[in-house]
Design a protein around this motif. Structure first.
Motif, PDB file in Angstrom:
ATOM      1  N   ALA A 162       0.836  -1.206   0.000  1.00 53.34           N
ATOM      2  CA  ALA A 162       0.000   0.000   0.000  1.00 53.34           C
ATOM      3  C   ALA A 162       0.871   1.255   0.000  1.00 53.34           C
ATOM      4  O   ALA A 162       1.813   1.385   0.782  1.00 53.34           O
ATOM      5  N   GLY A 163       0.543   2.171  -0.897  1.00 58.85           N
ATOM      6  CA  GLY A 163       1.282   3.424  -0.976  1.00 58.85           C
ATOM      7  C   GLY A 163       2.661   3.309  -1.592  1.00 58.85           C
ATOM      8  O   GLY A 163       3.451   4.253  -1.542  1.00 58.85           O
ATOM      9  N   LYS A 164       2.959   2.179  -2.216  1.00 63.64           N
ATOM     10  CA  LYS A 164       4.288   1.959  -2.796  1.00 63.64           C
ATOM     11  C   LYS A 164       4.268   2.188  -4.308  1.00 63.64           C
ATOM     12  O   LYS A 164       3.298   1.883  -4.994  1.00 63.64           O
ATOM     13  N   GLU A 204       0.191  14.108 -19.183  1.00 60.50           N
ATOM     14  CA  GLU A 204       1.044  14.916 -18.311  1.00 60.50           C
ATOM     15  C   GLU A 204       0.667  14.612 -16.868  1.00 60.50           C
ATOM     16  O   GLU A 204      -0.516  14.531 -16.541  1.00 60.50           O
ATOM     17  N   THR A 205       1.666  14.484 -16.001  1.00 63.19           N
ATOM     18  CA  THR A 205       1.393  14.176 -14.602  1.00 63.19           C
ATOM     19  C   THR A 205       2.027  15.212 -13.683  1.00 63.19           C
ATOM     20  O   THR A 205       3.129  15.706 -13.939  1.00 63.19           O
ATOM     21  N   GLU A 206       1.307  15.534 -12.610  1.00 64.95           N
ATOM     22  CA  GLU A 206       1.846  16.310 -11.506  1.00 64.95           C
ATOM     23  C   GLU A 206       1.435  15.596 -10.227  1.00 64.95           C
ATOM     24  O   GLU A 206       0.245  15.594  -9.867  1.00 64.95           O
ATOM     25  N   ILE A 213       4.480   8.392   2.353  1.00 66.18           N
ATOM     26  CA  ILE A 213       4.382   7.236   1.462  1.00 66.18           C
ATOM     27  C   ILE A 213       5.226   7.496   0.232  1.00 66.18           C
ATOM     28  O   ILE A 213       5.718   8.603   0.022  1.00 66.18           O
ATOM     29  N   GLU A 214       5.373   6.479  -0.620  1.00 66.31           N
ATOM     30  CA  GLU A 214       6.123   6.645  -1.869  1.00 66.31           C
ATOM     31  C   GLU A 214       5.258   7.220  -2.978  1.00 66.31           C
ATOM     32  O   GLU A 214       5.750   7.939  -3.855  1.00 66.31           O
ATOM     33  N   SER A 215       3.982   6.874  -2.981  1.00 66.44           N
ATOM     34  CA  SER A 215       3.114   7.193  -4.109  1.00 66.44           C
ATOM     35  C   SER A 215       2.392   8.523  -3.898  1.00 66.44           C
ATOM     36  O   SER A 215       2.534   9.170  -2.864  1.00 66.44           O
ATOM     37  N   ASP A 216       1.615   8.932  -4.891  1.00 71.78           N
ATOM     38  CA  ASP A 216       0.907  10.202  -4.835  1.00 71.78           C
ATOM     39  C   ASP A 216      -0.390  10.078  -4.053  1.00 71.78           C
ATOM     40  O   ASP A 216      -1.060   9.047  -4.094  1.00 71.78           O
ATOM     41  N   PRO A 312       9.244  10.793  -8.703  1.00 73.18           N
ATOM     42  CA  PRO A 312       8.502  10.521  -7.466  1.00 73.18           C
ATOM     43  C   PRO A 312       7.700  11.745  -7.033  1.00 73.18           C
ATOM     44  O   PRO A 312       8.110  12.888  -7.288  1.00 73.18           O
ATOM     45  N   PRO A 313       6.558  11.536  -6.406  1.00 72.13           N
ATOM     46  CA  PRO A 313       5.731  12.661  -5.980  1.00 72.13           C
ATOM     47  C   PRO A 313       6.501  13.634  -5.081  1.00 72.13           C
ATOM     48  O   PRO A 313       7.279  13.211  -4.218  1.00 72.13           O
ATOM     49  N   ARG A 314       6.261  14.923  -5.288  1.00 70.20           N
ATOM     50  CA  ARG A 314       6.869  15.934  -4.443  1.00 70.20           C
ATOM     51  C   ARG A 314       6.122  16.028  -3.121  1.00 70.20           C
ATOM     52  O   ARG A 314       4.890  15.934  -3.086  1.00 70.20           O
TER      53      ARG A 314
END
Length: 366
Positions: A162-164, A204-206, A213-216, A312-314
């Motif tokens: 989860a969240g990876k 496009e992704t932001e 966590i690692e993910s957005d 990786p998400p900011r």
């Protein structure tokens, strides 16, 4: 009469709802639950610690796979090569390469693979798609999808994956865009009739995160489809309160709002077909089309791929977050994230283009 023999892989969490659904069909004599596969102990039904062991022990017509994302492809392939059709939870794969590999297995085995995007079987989603195609909203300026959800620390502690973004060297891509609010993107693509892998021109992704966590967990994504439609996804798991997600079609003759979780367009509520029943009907008569064949998730998978390869998400700065709760119920609230999501939806713009405060370099980054 007992009907097709059905097994469920992954029965804790969302998988439990699949077990209940098979039991419902079994009570009506339309299916038989022949076993479940899960490494954790399971009571009340014939259980195996792996899908491989289950398939070796009994004949199975349909396997429902509700397991961690990174296990979807190997388990689906195992089931199809054993002669079973598959109902595969979303997201079907963690990368475009996996999608192509699984598509090849579907073609080779001739088995059916239905993906668990329930909103694709909603009369509301299909009705609005027809209205868009018929031009009843005029020229389409764009489509937006908004999600303002609440998730606590417990949500990210429920499993190792989860969240990876990756786990043990394998892609997982478990972020707000690709998993909990994946239905929003998939529904938006369906409304544009751009569900295939070649129907998406650019993404496009932001990606941002307030949680550790690692993910957005707070993101905007802009898709341009092959037909030229702009689709803007604006979502968060760090809202003040948990609200109904929606997909909005912006037309020159007016807007239409689809609340896909409750099958509503405006004040009108519609019905929804059951994906397992549809799969069983397709097995009985291949002329009955699947609502969500694997091929119809190719456009969505292009979005997953864009998120996978993105930076990786900011991290959202502390001063823009208010924390509530303690222990497993602790959660971040991104200040005024709802207002920025609404603006992104209305203007079909990314957070950075609107000047959302968390998109500006923090002192640590400058």
């Amino acid at each position: 009469m007992t009907g097709p023999r059905v097994a469920v892989a992954g029965v804790h969490g969302h998988g439990a709802s699949h077990v209940r659904n098979v039991a419902r069909l079994a009570a009506a004599g339309r299916a038989e639950l022949v076993g479940v596969a899960d490494p954790r102990p399971t009571e009340g039904v014939r259980a195996f610690d792996s899908l491989e062991a289950l398939l070796a022990a009994t004949d199975v017509d349909v396997v429902i796979i509700s397991t961690p994302i990174q296990t979807h492809v190997p388990l689906a392939e195992l089931a199809m090569r054993a002669g079973a059709d598959v109902l595969l939870e979303k997201p079907p794969t963690a990368s475009l390469a996996e999608f192509e590999a699984l598509s090849a297995v579907v073609a080779e085995t001739g088995r059916a693979c239905q993906v668990g995007f329930q909103a694709q079987a909603s009369e509301a989603t299909l009705k609005l798609a027809d209205l868009v195609a018929a031009g009843q909203l005029g020229e389409i300026r764009g489509i937006s999808a908004v999600g303002k959800w609440v998730r606590t620390a417990k949500y990210f502690q429920r499993a190792r994956w989860a969240g990876k973004r990756r786990l043990d060297g394998v892609d997982v891509v478990d972020g707000a865009v690709t998993n909990p609010l994946a239905h929003a993107t998939a529904a938006a693509l369906l409304l544009d009739r751009s569900t295939g892998v070649d129907d998406v021109r650019s993404v496009e992704t932001e990606l941002y995160r307030a949680n550790p966590i690692e993910s957005d967990d707070t993101s905007t994504v802009r898709i341009v489809t092959a037909r030229g439609t702009t689709i803007l996804i604006a979502v968060t798991l760090c809202a003040e309160e948990h609200l109904e997600p929606a997909v909005i079609v912006h037309g020159t003759e007016g807007d239409a709002v689809l609340e896909y979780a409750s099958d509503r367009i405006g004040e009108t509520k519609y019905g929804r077909a059951d994906l397992l029943e549809n799969l069983l009907a397709h097995r009985a008569d291949p002329a009955v089309p699947l609502y969500v064949p694997l091929a119809a998730t190719g456009g969505f998978t292009r979005v997953v791929e864009a998120v996978r390869v993105a930076e990786p998400p900011r991290e959202i700065p502390d001063e823009l977050i208010r924390w509530e709760g303690e222990g497993p119920e602790r959660r971040p609230i991104v200040l005024d994230v709802e207002g920025w999501i609404d603006r992104a939806s209305d203007e079909l713009a990314l957070f950075s283009e609107l000047g959302a405060p968390w998109t500006k370099p923090s002192q640590r980054e400058s």
